[in-house]
Design a protein around this motif. Structure first.
Motif: not given
Length: 298
Positions: A54-63
């Motif tokens: 979930r963390e990797i999927a939610a990294l977002g474009r910038r991160r």
């Protein structure tokens, strides 16, 4: 705790030079395999831990872009520095690639951060320790100068890698960040190996074993722990500590490979430690307490 982990990380990366020297494989292939093996080892952890997925999927474009950029910077560090070892003297290559803390201090200054005089002084003292050990052996030839330039650029790439890692690690776990970063590094180094025609297989069992040990020490205990502590200690302290790799590698080579350490290894270690202590004190200096508001008149 961070300082203890930093000491373990420095010990880990200190195995890099001796192991690379003892491994019968092309340097660029070694760089690829250590990152590919590290990413492959992290893949099951990511696959079976829903929080990491979930963390990797939610990294977002910038991160996500920053993590990929860090991987590109790390790949550039390996791709630039390792070939320089065959173009110029090892002493010059090591001395120039370890300019990383100087580059970090300069880049932080360009970003608006004002390093203290103590930080500059400590960085200079620590780097002097590296020069004391390696010396400066600039050979006036086109090939040697090109190798020197590659090593210097490798130090700059390492500085960019560490600064980006410091930014991403503020909101991302070490495992999530290193998985994305090492994967990007491995992919880019694979492209470089294929473009250069580097042999990636056909090694002996001993060589594969050394690649596994290199991954466990220099990559996991080294780079991964550096990514862990940079969040708490900051890039200046972390990068200055990396200078301890030079005398550390010399001492490990003496014990493991039977190579006599240079006579200056021990005093150089002391000088680097002194410089690191100055940087740590500068970066952890207590902030001035704001003045108390005036007491209202009765």
């Amino acid at each position: 705790m961070d300082l203890l982990l930093l000491a373990v990380a420095v010990a880990g990366i200190s195995f890099s030079g001796p192991l690379i020297a003892a491994t019968a494989a092309p340097a660029l292939a070694i760089a690829f395999w250590r990152n590919a093996m590290a990413a492959a080892s992290l893949a099951p952890v990511v696959a079976f831990r829903s929080t990491l997925r979930r963390e990797i999927a939610a990294l977002g474009r910038r991160r996500l872009l920053l993590s990929l950029a860090a991987g590109a910077a790390l790949a550039a560090h390996f791709a630039l520095w390792l070939p320089s070892l065959h173009m110029t003297s090892v002493a010059s290559s090591v001395a120039l690639v370890t300019t990383t803390p100087i580059w970090i201090t300069v880049l932080l200054r360009l970003r608006g951060h004002r390093p203290t005089a103590r930080t500059w002084a400590g960085t200079g003292i620590a780097f002097a320790g590296v020069l004391l050990l390696t010396g400066v052996d600039l050979t006036v030839s086109a090939r040697a100068l090109a190798g020197d330039a590659l090593a210097l650029a490798g130090g700059l790439a390492a500085a960019v890698y560490m600064l980006i890692g410091n930014e991403v690690r503020r909101t991302t776990s070490t495992t999530g960040y290193t998985f994305v970063c090492y994967t990007a590094t491995a992919v880019l180094l694979l492209v470089a190996c294929l473009a250069a025609g580097t042999e990636l297989a056909g090694y002996s069992g001993e060589t594969w074993l050394k690649l596994l040990v290199l991954t466990a020490t220099a990559q996991f205990l080294g780079h991964s722990l550096l990514n862990r502590v940079v969040r708490g200690l900051g890039p200046s302290v972390t990068s200055t500590a990396i200078l301890l790799e030079a005398p550390g590698a010399a001492l490990i080579a003496a014990v493991w490979l039977g190579q006599s350490p240079p006579l200056l290894a021990y005093p150089a270690l002391g000088v680097i430690m002194a410089g690191l202590a100055v940087v740590i004190r500068a970066e952890r200096r207590p902030r001035p307490t704001p003045p108390l508001p005036p007491t209202p008149a009765v």
